[in-house]
Scaffold this motif. Structure first.
Motif, PDB file in Angstrom:
ATOM      1  N   GLN A  32       1.073  -1.199   0.181  1.00  0.00           N
ATOM      2  CA  GLN A  32      -0.056   0.040  -0.004  1.00  0.00           C
ATOM      3  C   GLN A  32       0.967   1.166   0.081  1.00  0.00           C
ATOM      4  OE1 GLN A  32      -2.314  -0.895   3.394  1.00  0.00           O
ATOM      5  NE2 GLN A  32      -3.907  -2.220   2.163  1.00  0.00           N
ATOM      6  N   LEU A  33       0.905   1.701  -1.131  1.00  0.00           N
ATOM      7  CA  LEU A  33       1.983   2.894  -1.231  1.00  0.00           C
ATOM      8  C   LEU A  33       1.439   4.112  -1.090  1.00  0.00           C
ATOM      9  CD1 LEU A  33       3.351   1.304  -4.807  1.00  0.00           C
ATOM     10  CD2 LEU A  33       4.325   0.814  -2.203  1.00  0.00           C
ATOM     11  N   ASP A  34       2.300   5.239  -0.894  1.00  0.00           N
ATOM     12  CA  ASP A  34       2.073   6.589  -0.503  1.00  0.00           C
ATOM     13  C   ASP A  34       1.426   7.557  -1.613  1.00  0.00           C
ATOM     14  OD1 ASP A  34       4.324   7.150  -1.909  1.00  0.00           O
ATOM     15  OD2 ASP A  34       5.567   7.522  -0.066  1.00  0.00           O
ATOM     16  N   THR A  38       7.191   4.377  -6.764  1.00  0.00           N
ATOM     17  CA  THR A  38       7.259   3.347  -7.913  1.00  0.00           C
ATOM     18  C   THR A  38       7.501   2.167  -7.163  1.00  0.00           C
ATOM     19  OG1 THR A  38       7.406   5.160  -9.419  1.00  0.00           O
ATOM     20  CG2 THR A  38       7.916   2.739  -9.922  1.00  0.00           C
ATOM     21  N   TYR A  39       6.778   1.086  -7.359  1.00  0.00           N
ATOM     22  CA  TYR A  39       7.168  -0.289  -6.816  1.00  0.00           C
ATOM     23  C   TYR A  39       7.303  -1.265  -7.811  1.00  0.00           C
ATOM     24  CZ  TYR A  39       8.665  -1.926  -2.330  1.00  0.00           C
ATOM     25  OH  TYR A  39       9.357  -2.072  -1.174  1.00  0.00           O
ATOM     26  N   SER A  59       0.070   4.490  -6.323  1.00  0.00           N
ATOM     27  CA  SER A  59       1.081   5.012  -6.990  1.00  0.00           C
ATOM     28  C   SER A  59       1.386   4.019  -8.154  1.00  0.00           C
ATOM     29  CB  SER A  59       2.363   4.800  -5.976  1.00  0.00           C
ATOM     30  OG  SER A  59       3.555   5.796  -6.431  1.00  0.00           O
ATOM     31  N   ASN A  60       2.520   4.234  -8.591  1.00  0.00           N
ATOM     32  CA  ASN A  60       2.802   3.621 -10.078  1.00  0.00           C
ATOM     33  C   ASN A  60       3.728   2.356 -10.007  1.00  0.00           C
ATOM     34  OD1 ASN A  60       3.638   3.556 -12.748  1.00  0.00           O
ATOM     35  ND2 ASN A  60       5.163   4.674 -12.735  1.00  0.00           N
ATOM     36  N   HIS A  61       2.760   1.184  -9.874  1.00  0.00           N
ATOM     37  CA  HIS A  61       3.503   0.116  -9.435  1.00  0.00           C
ATOM     38  C   HIS A  61       3.263  -0.841 -10.914  1.00  0.00           C
ATOM     39  CE1 HIS A  61      -1.090  -0.352  -9.138  1.00  0.00           C
ATOM     40  NE2 HIS A  61      -1.295   0.310  -7.988  1.00  0.00           N
TER      41      HIS A  61
END
Length: 182
Positions: A32-34, A38-39, A59-61
């Motif tokens: 769960q990104l902020d 990018t992950y 975000s840009n996963h």
């Protein structure tokens, strides 16, 4: 191999790579990104009856899951921002359940590839915005008795390709209402 990530000083373009060898492995990755990170998550499972579950929110996963063997299950859930979701399965009786939704008209691609017999792909390819222009969608299945079931919320997908060989079934649905199972 693993790295410790300091979440108070996040690294841009963080990468996780996982590899499991053998049978009956289970992989669960929840990110769960902020909204600014990018992950990229890359996972490989080599064996039979493996389960891979990847859940990326915000975000840009980007995800990549590779499964080699029989009776494997891949569950990918990407929602909230730009996505790129790739699944590769080589073997028989494998299943992909994938849900992709982004909130931007930019990148949103999916690639699901299965080689073998009696494989199933369930793919929900949604936008979450009105009048979306998502990137593309490619499904490629080789073998006999395979099935692809695709739900999109807009027929205006610039690139939609489903390629199957060996006697397979395709279902394409267009729906603004979708209740996916996680």
């Amino acid at each position: 191999q693993g790295d410790i990530i300091d979440f108070e000083n996040p690294i841009i373009n963080d990468v996780i790579q996982l590899q499991q060898i053998g049978n009956n492995n289970e992989l669960t990755a929840i990110q769960q990104l902020d909204g600014q990170t990018t992950y990229i998550l890359t996972a490989e499972q080599d064996g039979n009856k493996n389960i891979g579950y990847i859940d990326q929110q915000g975000s840009n996963h980007e995800s990549l899951l590779l499964q080699k063997g029989n009776s494997n299950t891949a569950n990918l859930w990407s929602a909230g921002s730009n996505t790129k979701n790739t699944v590769y399965q080589d073997g028989n009786n494998n299943q992909v359940d994938s849900y992709i939704e982004n909130d931007f008209s930019a990148k949103k691609s999916a690639f699901s590839y299965q080689e073998g017999n009696n494989n199933l792909i369930n793919l929900n390819f949604l936008s979450g915005i009105i009048n979306p222009t998502p990137n593309g969608l490619l499904i490629d299945q080789g073998g006999t008795g395979n099935m692809a079931d695709v739900t999109i919320d807009n027929y205006n997908v610039p690139y939609l390709k489903i390629e199957q060989t060996g006697g397979a079934k395709v279902i394409i649905r267009n729906s603004d209402f979708n209740y996916p199972m996680k």
